[in-house]
Structures are given as structure tokens and as C-alpha cells.
Motif scaffolding. Structure first.
Motif, PDB file in Angstrom:
ATOM      1  N   ASP A  66       0.853  -1.190   0.000  1.00  0.00           N
ATOM      2  CA  ASP A  66       0.000   0.000   0.000  1.00  0.00           C
ATOM      3  C   ASP A  66       0.890   1.241   0.000  1.00  0.00           C
ATOM      4  O   ASP A  66       1.652   1.451   0.944  1.00  0.00           O
ATOM      5  N   PRO A  67       0.803   2.101  -1.035  1.00  0.00           N
ATOM      6  CA  PRO A  67       1.645   3.305  -1.055  1.00  0.00           C
ATOM      7  C   PRO A  67       1.435   4.213   0.156  1.00  0.00           C
ATOM      8  O   PRO A  67       2.332   4.987   0.510  1.00  0.00           O
ATOM      9  N   ALA A  68       0.265   4.139   0.785  1.00  0.00           N
ATOM     10  CA  ALA A  68      -0.001   4.970   1.954  1.00  0.00           C
ATOM     11  C   ALA A  68       0.727   4.478   3.192  1.00  0.00           C
ATOM     12  O   ALA A  68       0.873   5.220   4.175  1.00  0.00           O
ATOM     13  N   ASN A  69       1.197   3.235   3.171  1.00  0.00           N
ATOM     14  CA  ASN A  69       1.920   2.664   4.305  1.00  0.00           C
ATOM     15  C   ASN A  69       3.402   2.979   4.149  1.00  0.00           C
ATOM     16  O   ASN A  69       4.124   2.285   3.432  1.00  0.00           O
ATOM     17  N   ARG A  70       3.878   4.038   4.813  1.00  0.00           N
ATOM     18  CA  ARG A  70       5.258   4.466   4.674  1.00  0.00           C
ATOM     19  C   ARG A  70       6.200   3.693   5.594  1.00  0.00           C
ATOM     20  O   ARG A  70       7.407   3.946   5.596  1.00  0.00           O
ATOM     21  N   SER A  71       5.670   2.746   6.367  1.00  0.00           N
ATOM     22  CA  SER A  71       6.519   2.018   7.314  1.00  0.00           C
ATOM     23  C   SER A  71       7.178   0.792   6.692  1.00  0.00           C
ATOM     24  O   SER A  71       8.218   0.337   7.184  1.00  0.00           O
ATOM     25  N   THR A  72       6.589   0.241   5.628  1.00  0.00           N
ATOM     26  CA  THR A  72       7.142  -0.972   5.028  1.00  0.00           C
ATOM     27  C   THR A  72       7.010  -0.931   3.508  1.00  0.00           C
ATOM     28  O   THR A  72       6.074  -0.341   2.962  1.00  0.00           O
ATOM     29  N   TYR A  73       7.965  -1.593   2.864  1.00  0.00           N
ATOM     30  CA  TYR A  73       7.847  -1.948   1.456  1.00  0.00           C
ATOM     31  C   TYR A  73       7.558  -3.437   1.399  1.00  0.00           C
ATOM     32  O   TYR A  73       8.151  -4.230   2.140  1.00  0.00           O
ATOM     33  N   ARG A  74       6.660  -3.830   0.496  1.00  0.00           N
ATOM     34  CA  ARG A  74       6.321  -5.238   0.336  1.00  0.00           C
ATOM     35  C   ARG A  74       6.705  -5.679  -1.064  1.00  0.00           C
ATOM     36  O   ARG A  74       6.337  -5.043  -2.049  1.00  0.00           O
ATOM     37  N   VAL A  75       7.478  -6.778  -1.156  1.00  0.00           N
ATOM     38  CA  VAL A  75       7.855  -7.341  -2.446  1.00  0.00           C
ATOM     39  C   VAL A  75       7.628  -8.840  -2.414  1.00  0.00           C
ATOM     40  O   VAL A  75       7.750  -9.486  -1.364  1.00  0.00           O
ATOM     41  N   ALA A  76       7.302  -9.402  -3.568  1.00  0.00           N
ATOM     42  CA  ALA A  76       7.126 -10.843  -3.714  1.00  0.00           C
ATOM     43  C   ALA A  76       8.181 -11.350  -4.684  1.00  0.00           C
ATOM     44  O   ALA A  76       8.335 -10.802  -5.776  1.00  0.00           O
ATOM     45  N   VAL A  77       8.897 -12.391  -4.286  1.00  0.00           N
ATOM     46  CA  VAL A  77      10.045 -12.867  -5.060  1.00  0.00           C
ATOM     47  C   VAL A  77       9.766 -14.275  -5.580  1.00  0.00           C
ATOM     48  O   VAL A  77       9.543 -15.214  -4.805  1.00  0.00           O
ATOM     49  N   PHE A  78       9.795 -14.401  -6.900  1.00  0.00           N
ATOM     50  CA  PHE A  78       9.609 -15.686  -7.570  1.00  0.00           C
ATOM     51  C   PHE A  78      10.957 -16.390  -7.695  1.00  0.00           C
ATOM     52  O   PHE A  78      11.960 -15.775  -8.066  1.00  0.00           O
ATOM     53  N   LEU A  79      10.992 -17.668  -7.385  1.00  0.00           N
ATOM     54  CA  LEU A  79      12.217 -18.454  -7.485  1.00  0.00           C
ATOM     55  C   LEU A  79      12.430 -18.851  -8.938  1.00  0.00           C
ATOM     56  O   LEU A  79      11.752 -19.731  -9.467  1.00  0.00           O
ATOM     57  N   GLU A  80      13.359 -18.158  -9.598  1.00  0.00           N
ATOM     58  CA  GLU A  80      13.653 -18.446 -10.994  1.00  0.00           C
ATOM     59  C   GLU A  80      14.236 -19.857 -11.130  1.00  0.00           C
ATOM     60  O   GLU A  80      15.112 -20.246 -10.354  1.00  0.00           O
ATOM     61  N   PRO A  81      13.763 -20.625 -12.114  1.00  0.00           N
ATOM     62  CA  PRO A  81      14.271 -21.994 -12.283  1.00  0.00           C
ATOM     63  C   PRO A  81      15.782 -22.047 -12.494  1.00  0.00           C
ATOM     64  O   PRO A  81      16.444 -22.970 -12.028  1.00  0.00           O
ATOM     65  N   GLN A  82      16.327 -21.061 -13.183  1.00  0.00           N
ATOM     66  CA  GLN A  82      17.767 -21.002 -13.420  1.00  0.00           C
ATOM     67  C   GLN A  82      18.330 -19.736 -12.794  1.00  0.00           C
ATOM     68  O   GLN A  82      18.986 -18.925 -13.449  1.00  0.00           O
ATOM     69  N   SER A  83      18.071 -19.562 -11.513  1.00  0.00           N
ATOM     70  CA  SER A  83      18.502 -18.367 -10.801  1.00  0.00           C
ATOM     71  C   SER A  83      20.015 -18.208 -10.863  1.00  0.00           C
ATOM     72  O   SER A  83      20.767 -19.174 -10.685  1.00  0.00           O
ATOM     73  N   ARG A  84      20.459 -16.956 -11.116  1.00  0.00           N
ATOM     74  CA  ARG A  84      21.884 -16.650 -11.123  1.00  0.00           C
ATOM     75  C   ARG A  84      22.358 -16.210  -9.739  1.00  0.00           C
ATOM     76  O   ARG A  84      23.456 -15.687  -9.586  1.00  0.00           O
ATOM     77  N   GLY A  85      21.552 -16.429  -8.723  1.00  0.00           N
ATOM     78  CA  GLY A  85      21.965 -16.107  -7.372  1.00  0.00           C
ATOM     79  C   GLY A  85      21.045 -15.158  -6.653  1.00  0.00           C
ATOM     80  O   GLY A  85      21.103 -15.050  -5.427  1.00  0.00           O
ATOM     81  N   GLY A  86      20.184 -14.452  -7.371  1.00  0.00           N
ATOM     82  CA  GLY A  86      19.302 -13.484  -6.748  1.00  0.00           C
ATOM     83  C   GLY A  86      18.137 -14.124  -6.022  1.00  0.00           C
ATOM     84  O   GLY A  86      18.078 -14.148  -4.791  1.00  0.00           O
TER      85      GLY A  86
END
Length: 323
Positions: A66-86
């Protein structure tokens, strides 16, 4: 450093990590907060941040809170099948209580609604659309979402979206049950009152672009997680003049502008180095860029006011950049 495409100055900071939950077997949700409880920089729907991981690995993730929530950033991370480390590091090593460096927020997928909005998402491409749907709801704008995924249990935020926005607005299309999103039905007849926002894997984006070819210019808005292929491009040597210092740099055919700027210690923000994050966007004062990025719209590229120096080159013998 101020981001050309952002509403606020781009910042670098270190934030605390809370590993909130696993949304699907392949998607983990993170919340990032300031160690001293300070308010985080403002952002608008469509924005993303860079996460700076060990060994200076940098990855971009859309803000889906929620942009109105200045206390946290929320991100969702997908596990890439051939991840280079990220994504592999985030899924397998990052824990609550750890800290991560971030850069941003940055926005080249800004939400500018029309009378009606059609959202099309594929897989983890749902993330930047969530704040847009909330903004459209708050503004009383008519909208609908068509969200495709391999199966129900791989579609992150599915239950949250259904509960928050209702079945009349959200349509889920698990491929193993219903096949692919019916783009012909959704996009076959151009609607001058509708804008389309789409994010997802490259085949979906290419198909949506093709179906929207007859729609009014500016109706389609796309964000890519990977660089768009440049077909038939030839690399030629050219010169770049730095307007601030007057220095003239030679850019050989086998190197990018950003590479040569790095060699000469010219400070330019950069992250992805493949034309998808927008951090190296630079003002063009003279000359004709050869745009090869996946960020600028057709109209922005045609204006030649800015360019992404990590991938774009020059159609003229010399470019003059505001550096």
C-alpha cells in the motif's frame, strides 16, 4: 541521485527484512522496514526497488503493498528456475532479522487510468498490478483483472485478490484447467475508453502487444522483467560528448556507452545493465539515439529526450549527453 522517471528522489538505504510468508511453493513475500522506524520514501503504483544482494548482485522487484503505508515496502520474489543467485539467495538464505540494501523507488510503469482499465497478468507479473487495482477501486474506476498461471497453487495473491476485490472483477485462468488467457476475446475489439496494463512472461507480453496493435496509441502499458529482443540491430562506433565537462568519448562497436563511462569514472546510476530497470536513464541534448531498451514507450523513444545508456546506442556520429 534523482531518478528521471520517479516522483521522488531515488535513495540508497539498508532496511530490515521480515520474511512474511510463502505465497506459493515458488513465491516468498518480504516486508522491508527502516531499522530506526523512519518513514520510507514515497512511491506510486507501478514502482519497483532494487534489492542489493551479496556480492553486489542487484535485482529489481515491484512494490506490491500500500503506497499509503510508509513504514514498510512489500515485495514478492519468484524463485527463478535457473537463478543466477538473486532469487535463490532470497528463497534459501534470507531470513527475518537480516538486512538488505535497496535503491529506489523507481517508476517506469506509472498508473494513468482511463475510464476503464483492463489488467492482464501472467504469473509473478501480478505484483505491480495490485496497487493499481487498489488505486482504481479507490477512484471509482471500472476495471477487471484476467490473471493466468500454470495452476491455482502457483498463482500468488489469488485468495487475497478474490477476497479484496470480489469475483466480479477478478478472473483467474489456471492453464492446467482452462488453458491460456483468451486474448482474442479481451482485445479483439479496440475500445477507446479502455487502457490496458499488462505484466508477465515474454510470450504473454508479445501476444498482448500483437493484439493491441490496432488499439489507440498509448492504450497499452507493459512492464518487462527481462529485456526485449532487438532484432537485426547492427553495432557501429560513435562518439559521446559530455556536456558538463566537454569531454568526448569514443564508443567502440563492441562496448556500451555505460561501459565506457565506467572506464572514465563518469558517475551514472546503473543496475540491470540490460535496459529493463531504467536507473541509467540519461538526458540527450543533441544527436539521435538508437533506442534498444525495454523501458521507454514508443512516444518517449521518438522524442529522443532521454536514453538508457546501458544498451542503447546512436544513429548519429555523435551524441551529446547531460553528463
Amino acid at each position: 541521485m534523482s531518478g528521471l522517471r520517479g516522483e521522488t528522489a531515488e535513495v540508497e538505504m539498508t532496511l530490515d527484512v521480515t520474511r512474511r510468508e510463502v505465497l506459493t511453493p515458488e513465491v516468498v513475500l518480504l516486508e522491508l522496514s527502516h531499522p530506526m522506524g523512519e518513514a520510507l520514501p514515497e512511491w506510486a503504483p507501478g514502482a519497483h526497488v532494487d534489492l542489493v544482494l551479496p556480492d553486489a548482485v542487484t535485482r529489481q522487484y515491484s512494490l506490491c503493498g500500500d503506497p499509503a503505508n510508509r513504514s514498510t515496502y512489500r515485495v514478492a520474489v519468484f524463485l527463478e528456475p535457473q537463478s543466477r543467485g538473486g532469487s535463490s539467495y532470497i528463497h534459501h538464505s534470507l531470513r527475518t532479522g537480516d538486512q538488505l540494501g535497496i535503491r529506489g523507488p523507481r517508476n517506469h510503469f506509472k498508473f494513468v487510468p482511463g475510464k476503464k482499465v483492463l489488467f492482464i497478468a501472467g504469473g509473478i507479473g501480478i505484483t505491480p498490478l495490485i496497487p493499481m487495482m487498489a488505486a482504481a477501486t479507490d477512484a471509482g474506476i471500472e476495471w477487471e483483472l484476467h490473471y493466468g498461471g500454470r495452476s491455482r497453487n502457483t498463482m500468488a495473491f489469488r485468495d487475497e485478490l478474490a477476497a479484496r476485490f470480489g469475483d466480479h472483477r477478478t478472473t483467474f485462468i489456471p492453464q492446467d484447467e482452462a488453458g491460456l488467457i483468451d486474448l482474442a476475446a479481451l482485445l479483439g475489439s479496440p475500445d477507446p475508453d479502455t487502457v490496458v496494463y499488462c505484466c508477465g512472461p515474454e510470450p504473454l507480453l508479445d501476444a498482448v502487444e500483437a493484439k493491441c496493435a490496432t488499439w489507440p496509441k498509448g492504450a497499452l502499458h507493459i512492464e518487462r522483467f527481462t529485456a526485449k529482443a532487438v532484432v537485426g540491430a547492427q553495432n557501429e562506433a560513435f562518439e559521446v560528448e559530455l556536456a558538463v565537462t566537454g569531454d568526448v568519448l569514443s564508443i567502440p562497436a563492441d562496448r556500451s556507452i555505460l561501459d565506457v563511462l565506467d572506464d572514465h569514472d563518469v558517475p551514472v546510476a546503473s543496475s540491470c545493465r540490460d535496459g529493463t530497470c531504467g536507473s541509467c536513464e540519461t538526458v540527450v541534448l543533441n544527436g539521435q539515439p538508437d533506442h534498444r531498451d525495454s523501458v521507454l514507450s514508443e512516444e518517449e523513444q521518438a522524442s529522443n529526450e532521454t536514453m538508457l545508456v546501458c544498451v542503447s546506442r546512436s544513429r548519429s556520429a555523435r551524441l551529446v549527453l547531460e553528463l
